[in-house]
Design an enzyme around this catalytic site. Sequence first.
Site, mmCIF file in Angstrom:
data_model
loop_
_atom_site.group_PDB
_atom_site.id
_atom_site.type_symbol
_atom_site.label_atom_id
_atom_site.label_comp_id
_atom_site.label_asym_id
_atom_site.label_seq_id
_atom_site.Cartn_x
_atom_site.Cartn_y
_atom_site.Cartn_z
ATOM 1 N N ASN A 171 0.812 -1.230 0.000
ATOM 2 C CA ASN A 171 0.000 0.000 0.000
ATOM 3 C C ASN A 171 0.843 1.277 0.000
ATOM 4 O O ASN A 171 0.473 2.261 -0.638
ATOM 5 C CB ASN A 171 -1.025 -0.013 1.134
ATOM 6 C CG ASN A 171 -0.399 -0.159 2.496
ATOM 7 O OD1 ASN A 171 0.619 -0.815 2.649
ATOM 8 N ND2 ASN A 171 -0.984 0.456 3.487
ATOM 9 N N GLU A 270 3.605 -5.209 12.260
ATOM 10 C CA GLU A 270 2.659 -4.097 12.121
ATOM 11 C C GLU A 270 1.536 -4.620 11.234
ATOM 12 O O GLU A 270 1.748 -4.885 10.048
ATOM 13 C CB GLU A 270 3.362 -2.884 11.522
ATOM 14 C CG GLU A 270 4.442 -2.370 12.463
ATOM 15 C CD GLU A 270 5.256 -1.209 11.938
ATOM 16 O OE1 GLU A 270 5.169 -0.903 10.733
ATOM 17 O OE2 GLU A 270 5.988 -0.603 12.728
ATOM 18 N N CYS A 304 -3.318 1.361 6.380
ATOM 19 C CA CYS A 304 -3.638 0.571 7.578
ATOM 20 C C CYS A 304 -4.290 1.438 8.639
ATOM 21 O O CYS A 304 -5.090 0.950 9.429
ATOM 22 C CB CYS A 304 -2.362 -0.065 8.113
ATOM 23 S SG CYS A 304 -1.086 1.157 8.463
ATOM 24 N N GLU A 483 7.784 0.347 16.699
ATOM 25 C CA GLU A 483 8.943 0.883 15.982
ATOM 26 C C GLU A 483 8.795 2.393 15.923
ATOM 27 O O GLU A 483 7.720 2.931 16.166
ATOM 28 C CB GLU A 483 9.052 0.261 14.582
ATOM 29 C CG GLU A 483 9.304 -1.255 14.644
ATOM 30 C CD GLU A 483 9.793 -1.858 13.332
ATOM 31 O OE1 GLU A 483 10.485 -1.161 12.559
ATOM 32 O OE2 GLU A 483 9.476 -3.033 13.071
#
Length: 502
Positions: A171, A270, A304, A483
């Site tokens: 993405n 993630e 996301c 992160e």
Amino acid sequence: MTVQALKKASASFDSARRDAAHFIDGAFTSGSTGKFWENRTPLDNSVIGRVPEGGKAEIDAACRAAKAALHGPWGKMTVVERTDILAKVADLIIARLEDFLAAECLDTGKPSSLARHLDIPRGAANFKMFADTVKNVSTETFVMPTPDGAGAINYGLRKPKGVIAVISPWNLPLLLMTWKVGPALACGNTVVVKPSEETPLTATLLGEVMNEAGVPKGVYNVVHGLGPNSAGEFLTQHPLVNGITFTGETRTGEAIMRQAALGIRQVSCELGGKNPALVFADADLDKAIEGVMRSCFANCGQVCLGTERVYVQRPIFDAFVARLKAGAESLKLGRPEDPSTTLGPLVSKEHREKVLSYYKKAAAEGATIVTGGGVPEMPAELADGAWIEPTIWTGLPDTSPIVNEEIFGPCCHIRPFDDEDEAVALANSTPYGLAASVWTENLARAHRVAAQMDVGICWVNSWFLRDLRTAFGGAKQSGIGREGGLHSLEFYTELTNVCVKL
Ligand code: NAD
């Protein structure tokens, strides 16, 4: 834009059409499997070029090169020498912005106005920011007493973790891949990247930049391929890999965690989201509409952190729905290089099938389709692309898959709520916990509600705004680990305590 200017821009995009190659030990190669797939642009389904599918041999060669580079010139560099090279990588990405832009827009179909301001500059910034971060890191020191009275000093040494496997999605291809490669290299690791099969171009192009910047061979490697029983899985299972960092779907994250258990490798994941926006009646409606519009439809809903559930306090519900509908209907679908384009296609026709299956499900469940719900009519030259209408629904039950599963398309469901407690309960009602946004002008409410969101990031009166030094990651099934800034160092380094008896 004049027709002539548009034609010129399209020609420069077309010049980015090329075959992709693995990048192993500083050299481009098609590997030895003899297997290739056709990389097609979602703009019109035309072929961009061929991509080689890596197998066990390519993964093994890349991991061996990465392991050797750890102990070669890269491992011997001072932190300043290493970070100077990474700053050069960032500069070279910007110097070749048009090349990266064309490659990213062809692969994803996204508007170049978006990639020019987000994907490519952030891809470069990921190298500079982490280079700056590691230059200023210190570790803890403790002086302790000993029975003989002389004492001892304990101090921490941060060392690279080793060979890092980077598995990234489609993405925001360059941005999300460098979000991992940047800190990994800044900490002195070496990497083997398996980019998404949908978007192989910018990871390949980065190989050219790495060579030009003087990154020693074997430090950055790329092997193309698919996930299960292909390069992705082979990479996560390779015994020379010391850590795995992954961005992608939650179910893939589960598979990768199982694969990482082999040999006890640390993972950072993630993952997906089903993010809520809470719009209170006391919100600044103009700002809320603008923010929710972006969070639902930017990058064709393939973010996301994007919003797919909108909860609006009852007194402003009708006005909000009408204004979001008007906003969705004002989006302009078109080619990336046309500056008036605000919405590209989905990443592929396969992904469009998935998103359309939810559009059909919503209709079958009796949703009110406020706008959209299907495939738009496009000009003949784009008709074979993965275009889809931005879509808004109301009226579905809270148990509907539309309200609980990640769709990853330009769509949202809007539901009214009456009070704060109900809004909080609704927001936290899915297994995901990536992000939330809260729209209110009441400061006390903003803090109160934000504190109750079970998410990795909660925005107040904003969306997609974040200082890169802060922690990033998901709660619940949206991820494991954090992160960003110093938090990345926890994953990309091993901490050794040295205890010196005086
Ligand atoms: P995906 O999980 O299908 O694929 C991601 C990568 O994993 C690809 O490179 C794929 O080839 C690889 N892969 C698949 N199976 C594998 C396996 N068994 N072993 C090793 N590698 C494997 O995700 P996608 O469709 O590319 O991306 C969209 C998803 O990513 C969405 O769920 C989105 O929410 C999520 N995402 C999360 C974040 C975040 O920061 N939390 C950011 C962007 C995207």
